[in-house]
Enzyme design. Structure first.
Site, mmCIF file in Angstrom:
data_model
loop_
_atom_site.group_PDB
_atom_site.id
_atom_site.type_symbol
_atom_site.label_atom_id
_atom_site.label_comp_id
_atom_site.label_asym_id
_atom_site.label_seq_id
_atom_site.Cartn_x
_atom_site.Cartn_y
_atom_site.Cartn_z
ATOM 1 N N CYS A 118 0.828 -1.214 0.000
ATOM 2 C CA CYS A 118 0.000 0.000 0.000
ATOM 3 C C CYS A 118 0.854 1.250 0.000
ATOM 4 O O CYS A 118 0.843 2.024 -0.941
ATOM 5 C CB CYS A 118 -0.890 0.032 1.239
ATOM 6 S SG CYS A 118 -2.130 -1.220 1.232
ATOM 7 N N GLU B 72 4.143 1.414 2.073
ATOM 8 C CA GLU B 72 5.260 1.224 2.981
ATOM 9 C C GLU B 72 6.607 1.422 2.298
ATOM 10 O O GLU B 72 6.967 0.661 1.408
ATOM 11 C CB GLU B 72 5.193 -0.182 3.580
ATOM 12 C CG GLU B 72 3.877 -0.516 4.265
ATOM 13 C CD GLU B 72 2.913 -1.310 3.386
ATOM 14 O OE1 GLU B 72 2.204 -0.665 2.574
ATOM 15 O OE2 GLU B 72 2.862 -2.529 3.480
#
Lengths: 263, 832
Positions: free
Chosen positions: B437, B439
């Site tokens: 997502c 990171e």
């Protein structure tokens, strides 16, 4: 920043952020209360009276109008400085008629200018020129409403003749850094090719004016009339369609001016 | 200049590939599970890492292979497009439990044949007691298990699955091939001494790397042979030529370094799909594709046979393949990661290791590929820094305007210092990419354990009111009755007591799973492509990577912030309500529960019709009850709603939001994982704010029980009413740097906001302005509410409507109704 300017008081009814259609870049619009005209199609009827009013919105009473100092408004404007810088945006004073509160407008504009914020006003220029003149150096973009070239028709639909407006337009255009003519396109009032072309010819004749915006009539103000307990005089008139707007755009462009639909 | 803005048009092949892809219904396939189990049974008693390598080898030598019509890039993890394999070594009980519902469940259904059910049931008997999840659970303390049972946090992701969440040295495989990696391992084997203390484990790992890398070469050769066979039978001359070329490519890569752009694309794809075949993680992220592919493109560009359109077509084909791969999750997780997403994050732009702008032709071609393919994968991202070329941002804004939810924008100026703060070198930090997502990490050097848990900050807030009890059970420290709390500071202190306690248990849960993976599922194929593993003789799970982290994400920041602010204002500053009254109001769900008779009625009605009403269904019924409008409780709610909310650029409440986030991010960073790395927080929910919101009672911000919580660091839905700049300003006031596992800010735009050149310019300025103020990430949904409503009513008309869910894009019609509702309800920021 001048202390005197910061303390100047005015009456506003809204501050709208992230506006991208009223002047260049990302802008904050400050809506000043009170207008000299009473345009039949006005989409902000709550802006017209200088008085603080109550309007029904979604079944709840809402107070329209607030007395504020320049300092208070500026505090809010400042918050989006980074977006103005990135986008070449700034503030736009709108209304109502900005010039009805010329002293407040001047103080607010100067405060912004001193802070490096780009300035614009939306106006009909319907006040004596001596009231406008001191503001001119403080304004980066004039967005001037020219609604009709025929004074009688202008009066019929807005309650005011247009001579003063046109005369001021000529004078302001000579001195303004940037001057854009804006025309609300209102069916039954000014939506023929001829009427629009007349306005375009006038705009083209103004010193340094290169751009004209055609703003199609919309009915978004209807609920506000109901909320204010007022009659909506436009009745069932429907907004001009895309095709018609393009026809009008072409008519205006025939004068050699650059035309944008929507602004 | 290293780039031109103009890109080639889409070719007809891409539409054909896409059509075939979307026609396929996702299937469960069993071959991998069968081959894995067969190998495991033969290797009992050998070192685990060798057993893993041999199982991988058995799979790659025998799993059915297929070349689909029109493909230029080949290699499929399943026979059917978008089919998935099963990975019983991680967990399998849920697969069997869900056999009968998996085809009809609302989130991410998969079809499975009766025959395959039977095969899997047989295999699963072997796995009883041997999975990572069973070992992990046995490592957890009972307090930890209680906290999980009470939904304070969930670690389901790595508990049930492989870890994934990694970027490997794609560049290295492209350059030296697996033969080169085998040579490295052999050289290391030469160096070590039989008498070394770590000889036994290190030699085992090195041999396992060699077995796995050789298996990858064998697998590619099988494709070469298949392509040859197909070419012989092919009557169409053009396709015949393509197949012969595919055969040549597969015989050369990934065994050797790539020599052509086509080979580079093919080699990349084998690496990507085989990582998935080995470990079943999601978020296996290609990372900086524009950087490591560019040398091959550049060489092609300067060759006489250069064909710009063909180069683009190859990239587009890679994009299609990224959507061909699929993964099944258990029913609960499927809701949290809805949309069949694989989270293969691919990022362009940013900086080189030396701090120069990295934009090149491939950066633009990747954006073009997203526009051509218009599918959820890859999770496409763009790095933004002070020197990012304006034309790249404008091109990205054009992609945003398509409404695909892509790209996500990331701010180098926040992420690079944040990573340096976590111990990365400046050069490595500059070369970061994004996993899954949101990171950030340095690809090829990191075992980041991103996405390690969902930690529900609102559930912890509930513990303040219950003295640490959940449904009558003491699950946290017993604190004083809430009525006796005398000041806002004291209230915060009690909240922190519960937060700190629960964060400790969260660490226990993650570390238990971490150790279980190291013991039972070391990954030798991956080890060959992560720096540090060959040198140290350890797999990434055993701590072999250069950088090690654990990144569990907290969510509900905005809800907690608004709740705390309402309590501060109404209870302590203005004394308009007591904590006792507030507690009563929350228990009554702001009066909605007064309709409990109605709930019972609906429940009986449903049960009379044979519908099983469990806790989840009950929560859904309660969520859908009409809002209460008359009671005292609803007056209290109105009072709460009239208090300032996070997301409107208001100093006091925004400052409290920063504090609220700190209650999670600060305590967490003092903990260590078994690999010698630190814990660091993320603040993003994937799509879990919906299902986990459904487990959470009413909160003091006016939120009804069982309704979705705020997503990521975004303001609560509908509470940011002052326009996008105010919303962004508020979010930028949080400390994003400390949340170095990523923050997520979701904005939804009506398409009109991006109309024309001036719309694009304003949009870019908005991103720039947010980033100037140290925002970390922002993504956009560009769709109108009406469009989405219509899509709910007529899903058939909107099969390809993509929305940004949270950190990734998904097909709207594949999402569950409640998640669809949540997306619709997020404030729509319009242009005025």
């Amino acid at each position: 920043m001048l202390e005197k300017d910061l303390m100047t008081r005015g009456r506003i009814f809204d501050i709208q952020k992230f506006s991208t259609h009223d002047g260049p870049g990302i802008r904050t619009i400050v809506f000043l209360k009170g207008c000299l005209l009473r345009c039949r199609w006005c989409c902000n009827p709550e802006s017209q009276s200088y008085d603080i009013q109550t309007m029904l919105q979604g079944g709840k009473e809402k107070t329209i109008g607030e007395d504020v100092t320049v300092a208070e408004v500026f505090e809010k404007i400042k918050k989006d400085k980074v977006y103005y810088t990135r986008s070449g945006g700034g503030i736009t004073l709108s209304g109502g008629e900005t010039l009805c509160q010329a002293e407040f407008a001047e103080a607010l504009l100067r405060t912004c200018k001193n802070y490096g914020i780009n300035t614009a006003i939306e106006t009909t220029l319907c006040v004596p020129f001596y009231m406008i003149e001191p503001l001119i150096p403080l304004i980066d973009t004039f967005l001037v409403d020219i609604k009709h070239m025929n004074s009688a028709k202008h009066e019929e639909f807005t309650t005011m003749k247009n001579e003063l407006i046109l005369q001021n337009a000529v004078e302001v255009a000579k001195r303004a850094k940037s001057f854009i003519v804006r025309v609300p396109v209102i069916p039954t009032f000014n939506d023929t090719e001829e009427e629009i072309k007349d306005i375009a010819s006038f705009a083209k004749s103004l010193h340094g004016v290169e751009q004209m915006h055609l703003l199609p009539y919309h009915r978004l103000g209807y609920d506000k009339y109901v909320g204010l307990g007022r009659e909506y005089k436009m009745g069932d008139i429907t907004p001009p369609d895309k095709e018609h707007m393009n026809t009008l755009k072409k008519a205006a462009e025939s004068t050699g001016i650059k035309v944008v639909i929507g602004g | 200049m290293k780039y031109t803005v103009e890109t080639a048009e889409k070719t007809p092949r891409i539409d054909l590939l896409k059509k075939n892809l979307m026609a396929a219904k996702p299937q469960i396939e069993v071959e991998r599970a069968v081959l894995l189990t067969e190998s495991y049974m033969k290797t009992e008693g050998e070192p685990m890492v060798i057993r893993r390598a041999k199982a991988f080898q058995n799979i790659l030598e025998n799993i059915p292979i297929v070349i689909r019509d029109h493909e230029l890039i080949v290699g499929s993890t399943a026979k059917n497009s978008r089919g998935c394999q099963i990975f019983p070594e991680f967990s399998c009980q849920w697969v069997e439990d869900e056999f009968e519902t998996v085809a009809t469940r609302s989130a991410d259904p998969f079809e499975i044949s009766d025959e395959n059910k039977k095969i899997l049931s047989g295999i699963f008997k072997y796995w009883k007691g041997r999975t990572t999840s069973e070992l992990a659970e046995s490592y957890m303390t009972s307090a930890t298990r209680d906290a999980i049972a009470a939904n304070i946090f969930t670690v389901g992701n790595y508990f049930f699955n492989g870890v994934g969440h990694v970027s490997v040295r794609y560049d290295k495989v492209l350059k030296i091939g697996y033969k080169g990696i085998i040579a490295e391992a052999e050289a290391e084997l030469e160096k070590i001494n039989v008498g070394d203390a770590d000889y036994v484990t290190k030699s085992a790992l090195l041999n396992a790397v060699i077995i796995s890398a050789s298996a990858a070469i064998t697998y590619a050769n099988r494709y070469a042979n298949l392509a040859l066979q197909m070419a012989e039978k092919e009557t169409d001359a053009t396709r015949k030529k393509e197949l012969l070329n595919i055969a040549l490519n597969c015989s050369r890569v990934p065994a050797n370094g790539a020599e052509t752009f086509w080979e580079a694309c093919q080699s990349f794809w084998f690496v990507q799909m085989l990582l998935q075949t080995e470990s079943n993680g999601h978020s296996i992220s290609p990372g900086r594709f524009d950087q490591y592919m560019y040398p091959y493109y550049e060489a092609y560009k300067s060759s006489p046979e250069f064909d710009k359109s063909f180069a683009q077509e190859l990239v587009d084909c890679v994009w299609i393949k990224l959507n061909d791969m699929n993964k099944i999750r258990d029913a609960v997780s499927a809701e949290g990661f809805a949309g069949y997403s694989m989270f293969q994050n691919l990022i362009v732009g940013g900086q080189t290791a030396e701090g120069l702008d990295a934009t090149n032709d491939m950066s633009f071609m990747c954006i073009a590929a997203c526009m051509h393919v218009m599918l959820p994968q890859p999770s496409f991202s763009i790095r933004v820094w002070n020197k990012t070329p304006h034309e790249l941002l404008l091109k990205a804004a054009e992609l945003t305007r398509t409404g695909s939810g892509l790209p996500a924008y990331y701010n180098d100026e926040v992420i690079i210092p944040a990573l340096i703060g976590r111990g990365l070198t400046v050069e490595d930090a500059r070369e970061y990419n994004i996993i899954g997502c949101v990171e950030p990490q340095k690809g090829g050097k990191t075992w980041g354990w991103h996405d390690a848990a969902f930690f529900n900050m609102c559930r912890v807030l509930e513990l303040v009111f219950s003295q640490g009890e959940d449904k009558g059970k003491q699950i946290s420290i017993r604190t004083k009755p809430v009525e006796e709390i005398k000041s806002f500071e004291e209230f915060m202190d009690v909240y922190k007591v519960h937060m700190n306690y629960m964060i400790g248990l969260l660490v226990n849960a993650d570390n238990a799973i971490d150790v279980a993976h190291a013991e039972r599922c070391p990954l030798p194929y991956l080890s060959g492509m992560i720096d540090g593993c060959i040198e140290s003789g350890k797999t990434p799970e055993q701590g072999g990577a250069i950088y090690n982290f654990t990144g569990p994400q907290g969510f509900g920041v905005a809800n907690v912030a608004d709740s705390l602010y309402a309590i501060k204002k109404l209870v302590f500053d203005e004394k308009k309500i007591t904590l006792a009254k507030l507690k009563e109001t929350l228990n009554a769900n702001y009066g909605k529960n007064e309709a409990s008779d109605l709930v019972d009625k609906i429940r009986h009605e449903l049960e009379a019709h044979g519908v099983k009403v469990g806790e989840k269904e009950l929560a859904e019924i309660k969520r859908q009850l009409p809002e209460s409008s008359t009671s005292e409780y609803s007056d209290i709610r109105d009072m709460i709603l009239s208090v300032d909310k996070f997301g409107n650029d208001l100093e006091e409440v925004d400052a409290l939001a920063r504090e609220a986030a700190y209650t999670y991010t600060k305590p967490l960073q003092q903990y260590k994982n078994p690999r010698g790395g630190v814990f660091h927080a993320g603040l993003y929910p994937v799509s879990a704010n919906v299902p986990l919101g459904a487990q959470t009672g009413a909160t003091p911000d006016g939120r009804y029980a069982y309704t979705p919580m705020a997503d990521g660091v975004s303001p609560s839905a509908g509470m940011d009413v002052s326009g996008p700049t105010a919303s962004a300003n508020s979010v930028a006031k949080l400390d994003h740097g400390i949340a170095s596992n990523g923050t997520l800010f979701n904005m939804k735009f009506h398409p009109s906001a991006l109309e024309g050149m001036s719309g694009l310019e304003s949009f870019v300025s908005l991103v720039r302005g947010y980033f100037d103020q140290k925002g970390m990430h922002v993504q956009f949904n560009v769709v109108s509410r009406d469009t989405l409503r219509d899509a709910q009513l007529h899903p058939e008309k909107y099969q390809s409507l993509i929305v940004r869910v949270a950190g990734y894009s998904a097909l709207f019609t594949t999402l569950s109704k409640s998640l669809q509702d949540d997306i619709i309800n997020r404030t729509e920021q319009g242009g005025f």
